[in-house]
Write a protein that holds these residues in place. Structure first.
Motif, PDB file in Angstrom:
ATOM      1  N   VAL A  70      25.986  19.208 -24.677  1.00  0.00           N
ATOM      2  CA  VAL A  70      26.557  18.550 -25.862  1.00  0.00           C
ATOM      3  C   VAL A  70      26.287  19.336 -27.141  1.00  0.00           C
ATOM      4  O   VAL A  70      26.452  18.821 -28.241  1.00  0.00           O
ATOM      5  N   GLY A  71      25.841  20.576 -26.994  1.00  0.00           N
ATOM      6  CA  GLY A  71      25.651  21.439 -28.159  1.00  0.00           C
ATOM      7  C   GLY A  71      24.450  21.081 -29.015  1.00  0.00           C
ATOM      8  O   GLY A  71      24.430  21.370 -30.212  1.00  0.00           O
ATOM      9  N   ARG A  72      23.448  20.438 -28.420  1.00  0.00           N
ATOM     10  CA  ARG A  72      22.231  20.143 -29.177  1.00  0.00           C
ATOM     11  C   ARG A  72      21.190  21.218 -28.907  1.00  0.00           C
ATOM     12  O   ARG A  72      21.160  21.808 -27.823  1.00  0.00           O
ATOM     13  N   ALA A  73      20.289  21.427 -29.883  1.00  0.00           N
ATOM     14  CA  ALA A  73      19.196  22.371 -29.682  1.00  0.00           C
ATOM     15  C   ALA A  73      18.167  21.746 -28.748  1.00  0.00           C
ATOM     16  O   ALA A  73      17.833  20.572 -28.886  1.00  0.00           O
ATOM     17  N   VAL A  74      17.680  22.515 -27.800  1.00  0.00           N
ATOM     18  CA  VAL A  74      16.684  22.030 -26.847  1.00  0.00           C
ATOM     19  C   VAL A  74      15.426  21.548 -27.582  1.00  0.00           C
ATOM     20  O   VAL A  74      14.801  20.565 -27.192  1.00  0.00           O
ATOM     21  N   GLU A  75      15.089  22.222 -28.671  1.00  0.00           N
ATOM     22  CA  GLU A  75      13.866  21.885 -29.429  1.00  0.00           C
ATOM     23  C   GLU A  75      14.001  20.528 -30.115  1.00  0.00           C
ATOM     24  O   GLU A  75      13.007  19.984 -30.599  1.00  0.00           O
ATOM     25  N   ALA A  76      15.205  20.001 -30.193  1.00  0.00           N
ATOM     26  CA  ALA A  76      15.392  18.704 -30.853  1.00  0.00           C
ATOM     27  C   ALA A  76      14.914  17.549 -29.966  1.00  0.00           C
ATOM     28  O   ALA A  76      14.874  16.403 -30.402  1.00  0.00           O
ATOM     29  N   VAL A  77      14.570  17.847 -28.722  1.00  0.00           N
ATOM     30  CA  VAL A  77      14.161  16.793 -27.785  1.00  0.00           C
ATOM     31  C   VAL A  77      12.701  17.001 -27.373  1.00  0.00           C
ATOM     32  O   VAL A  77      12.334  18.065 -26.885  1.00  0.00           O
ATOM     33  N   THR A  78      11.889  15.990 -27.597  1.00  0.00           N
ATOM     34  CA  THR A  78      10.490  16.045 -27.161  1.00  0.00           C
ATOM     35  C   THR A  78      10.336  15.256 -25.863  1.00  0.00           C
ATOM     36  O   THR A  78      10.733  14.091 -25.786  1.00  0.00           O
ATOM     37  N   LEU A  79       9.769  15.925 -24.886  1.00  0.00           N
ATOM     38  CA  LEU A  79       9.482  15.256 -23.615  1.00  0.00           C
ATOM     39  C   LEU A  79       8.113  14.586 -23.717  1.00  0.00           C
ATOM     40  O   LEU A  79       7.096  15.253 -23.920  1.00  0.00           O
ATOM     41  N   VAL A  80       8.101  13.271 -23.593  1.00  0.00           N
ATOM     42  CA  VAL A  80       6.840  12.530 -23.542  1.00  0.00           C
ATOM     43  C   VAL A  80       6.550  12.249 -22.063  1.00  0.00           C
ATOM     44  O   VAL A  80       7.306  11.542 -21.399  1.00  0.00           O
ATOM     45  N   ALA A  81       5.494  12.857 -21.548  1.00  0.00           N
ATOM     46  CA  ALA A  81       5.127  12.681 -20.139  1.00  0.00           C
ATOM     47  C   ALA A  81       4.331  11.391 -20.010  1.00  0.00           C
ATOM     48  O   ALA A  81       3.233  11.264 -20.553  1.00  0.00           O
ATOM     49  N   VAL A  82       4.900  10.426 -19.302  1.00  0.00           N
ATOM     50  CA  VAL A  82       4.276   9.100 -19.205  1.00  0.00           C
ATOM     51  C   VAL A  82       3.263   9.098 -18.053  1.00  0.00           C
ATOM     52  O   VAL A  82       3.624   9.094 -16.879  1.00  0.00           O
ATOM     53  N   SER A  83       1.981   9.125 -18.440  1.00  0.00           N
ATOM     54  CA  SER A  83       0.902   9.297 -17.454  1.00  0.00           C
ATOM     55  C   SER A  83       0.270   7.985 -17.013  1.00  0.00           C
ATOM     56  O   SER A  83      -0.744   7.979 -16.315  1.00  0.00           O
ATOM     57  N   LYS A  84       0.853   6.859 -17.418  1.00  0.00           N
ATOM     58  CA  LYS A  84       0.265   5.550 -17.075  1.00  0.00           C
ATOM     59  C   LYS A  84       0.020   5.436 -15.574  1.00  0.00           C
ATOM     60  O   LYS A  84       0.869   5.884 -14.783  1.00  0.00           O
ATOM     61  N   THR A  85      -1.067   4.838 -15.243  1.00  0.00           N
ATOM     62  CA  THR A  85      -1.569   4.616 -13.866  1.00  0.00           C
ATOM     63  C   THR A  85      -2.054   5.896 -13.175  1.00  0.00           C
ATOM     64  O   THR A  85      -2.662   5.831 -12.113  1.00  0.00           O
ATOM     65  N   TYR A  86      -1.810   7.058 -13.766  1.00  0.00           N
ATOM     66  CA  TYR A  86      -2.279   8.313 -13.167  1.00  0.00           C
ATOM     67  C   TYR A  86      -3.565   8.775 -13.851  1.00  0.00           C
ATOM     68  O   TYR A  86      -3.774   8.520 -15.036  1.00  0.00           O
ATOM     69  N   PRO A  87      -4.430   9.460 -13.108  1.00  0.00           N
ATOM     70  CA  PRO A  87      -5.747   9.821 -13.657  1.00  0.00           C
ATOM     71  C   PRO A  87      -5.685  10.980 -14.665  1.00  0.00           C
ATOM     72  O   PRO A  87      -4.691  11.700 -14.725  1.00  0.00           O
ATOM     73  N   ILE A  88      -6.760  11.137 -15.388  1.00  0.00           N
ATOM     74  CA  ILE A  88      -6.841  12.181 -16.416  1.00  0.00           C
ATOM     75  C   ILE A  88      -6.637  13.577 -15.801  1.00  0.00           C
ATOM     76  O   ILE A  88      -6.099  14.479 -16.444  1.00  0.00           O
ATOM     77  N   GLU A  89      -7.012  13.750 -14.531  1.00  0.00           N
ATOM     78  CA  GLU A  89      -6.819  15.049 -13.862  1.00  0.00           C
ATOM     79  C   GLU A  89      -5.339  15.445 -13.880  1.00  0.00           C
ATOM     80  O   GLU A  89      -5.006  16.624 -14.006  1.00  0.00           O
ATOM     81  N   ASP A  90      -4.480  14.452 -13.733  1.00  0.00           N
ATOM     82  CA  ASP A  90      -3.036  14.749 -13.749  1.00  0.00           C
ATOM     83  C   ASP A  90      -2.576  15.136 -15.161  1.00  0.00           C
ATOM     84  O   ASP A  90      -1.692  15.983 -15.324  1.00  0.00           O
ATOM     85  N   VAL A  91      -3.181  14.503 -16.160  1.00  0.00           N
ATOM     86  CA  VAL A  91      -2.882  14.877 -17.550  1.00  0.00           C
ATOM     87  C   VAL A  91      -3.311  16.329 -17.773  1.00  0.00           C
ATOM     88  O   VAL A  91      -2.576  17.122 -18.372  1.00  0.00           O
ATOM     89  N   VAL A  92      -4.483  16.669 -17.257  1.00  0.00           N
ATOM     90  CA  VAL A  92      -4.992  18.039 -17.409  1.00  0.00           C
ATOM     91  C   VAL A  92      -4.053  19.040 -16.719  1.00  0.00           C
ATOM     92  O   VAL A  92      -3.750  20.106 -17.268  1.00  0.00           O
ATOM     93  N   SER A  93      -3.545  18.680 -15.551  1.00  0.00           N
ATOM     94  CA  SER A  93      -2.616  19.578 -14.838  1.00  0.00           C
ATOM     95  C   SER A  93      -1.337  19.786 -15.647  1.00  0.00           C
ATOM     96  O   SER A  93      -0.827  20.902 -15.746  1.00  0.00           O
ATOM     97  N   ALA A  94      -0.828  18.703 -16.216  1.00  0.00           N
ATOM     98  CA  ALA A  94       0.392  18.819 -17.024  1.00  0.00           C
ATOM     99  C   ALA A  94       0.112  19.635 -18.282  1.00  0.00           C
ATOM    100  O   ALA A  94       0.931  20.461 -18.705  1.00  0.00           O
ATOM    101  N   TYR A  95      -1.050  19.422 -18.857  1.00  0.00           N
ATOM    102  CA  TYR A  95      -1.456  20.176 -20.051  1.00  0.00           C
ATOM    103  C   TYR A  95      -1.492  21.671 -19.725  1.00  0.00           C
ATOM    104  O   TYR A  95      -0.990  22.507 -20.486  1.00  0.00           O
ATOM    105  N   ALA A  96      -2.079  21.991 -18.566  1.00  0.00           N
ATOM    106  CA  ALA A  96      -2.168  23.400 -18.153  1.00  0.00           C
ATOM    107  C   ALA A  96      -0.780  24.006 -17.972  1.00  0.00           C
ATOM    108  O   ALA A  96      -0.591  25.208 -18.135  1.00  0.00           O
ATOM    109  N   ALA A  97       0.199  23.137 -17.663  1.00  0.00           N
ATOM    110  CA  ALA A  97       1.578  23.609 -17.511  1.00  0.00           C
ATOM    111  C   ALA A  97       2.334  23.565 -18.837  1.00  0.00           C
ATOM    112  O   ALA A  97       3.558  23.671 -18.868  1.00  0.00           O
TER     113      ALA A  97
END
Ligand SMILES: *Cc1c(COP(=O)(O)O)cnc(C)c1O
Length: 241
Positions: free
Chosen positions: A30-57
């Protein structure tokens, strides 16, 4: 790391990369800039280790829907030295929980009534800070959905500016779940149209953010103008609860 932990981290990294590519493709369509969209990774119910893995990525924005789960993760991330992580409170806030919603959070997405917003304003002022918030709008009009009626948003935003302690940044909606994701497009389109109307009527207020789209329908939300998509299961896997 154990083999199992390594595999889990690799899965999360691969899922994140796939979601990012899908966001980029939708924006490009649709001709939008990719940077105009922020991906919020919803980590609810998942442990902090998974947050750390996503952070590392490379993931920095994370969403939780309950303050009870958010705070322990905030503290755990701080203890691990992950200081540039941005936490989003995405769930509906109960009125007795508003003091706990005042904290080092990037954005509170689901302020669904003036009463909640007013309490948050009071608690933030007491703590000497200003919380960035979105007003949740009930676009579909379903009685089961939370949120302001579209015609209430403008007056409420003006009232909140007078109160202080909260700063409205834009709008959020929860689309009803549809087996066919395309069926949610009208909801997203209406939220974007409402935002455009508000921005035209009240340019003195801020309306830049549109939080809409989840695992089932985030590409459609991006096509319709989402600036924040809240994606959980496509990154971390299906939740048991
Ligand atoms: C859980 C949740 C999401 C993410 O849901 P998925 O379908 O797993 O992507 C998004 N927004 C809110 C408000 C949520 O509670």
């Amino acid at each position: 790391m154990s083999n199992e932990a390594e595999e889990r981290a690799a899965t999360i990294a691969a899922n994140l990369s796939a979601v990012r590519q899908r966001i980029a493709a939708a924006a490009t369509r649709v001709g939008r800039a990719v940077e105009a969209v922020t991906l919020v990774a919803v980590s609810k119910t998942y442990p902090i280790e998974d947050v750390v893995s996503a952070y590392a990525a490379g993931q920095r924005d994370f969403g939780e829907n309950r303050v009870e789960e958010l705070w322990p993760k905030v503290h755990a991330a701080q203890a691990l030295g992950l200081h540039d992580l941005r936490w989003h409170l995405i769930g509906t806030l109960q009125s007795r929980k508003t003091p706990e919603a005042v904290g080092p959070f990037a954005l509170i997405h689901a302020v669904d009534r003036l009463k909640i917003a007013a309490r948050l304003s009071r608690d933030a002022l007491a703590a000497g800070c200003t919380m960035p918030i979105l007003l949740e709008v009930n676009i579909s009009g379903e009685a089961s959905k939370h949120g302001f009626r579209p015609d209430e948003v403008l007056a409420s935003a003006h009232e909140l500016r007078e109160m202080g302690g909260v700063q409205v940044k834009g709008l959020m909606t929860m689309a009803p779940y549809e087996a066919e994701p395309e069926a949610t497009r009208p909801v997203f389109r209406e939220l974007a149209a409402l935002r455009d109307q508000l921005a035209a009527k009240a340019p003195e207020l801020e309306w830049s953010e549109l939080s809409m789209g989840m695992t089932n329908d985030f590409e459609i939300a991006v096509e319709e103008g989402a600036t924040l998509v809240r994606v959980g299961s496509a990154i971390f896997g299906a939740r048991e609860t």
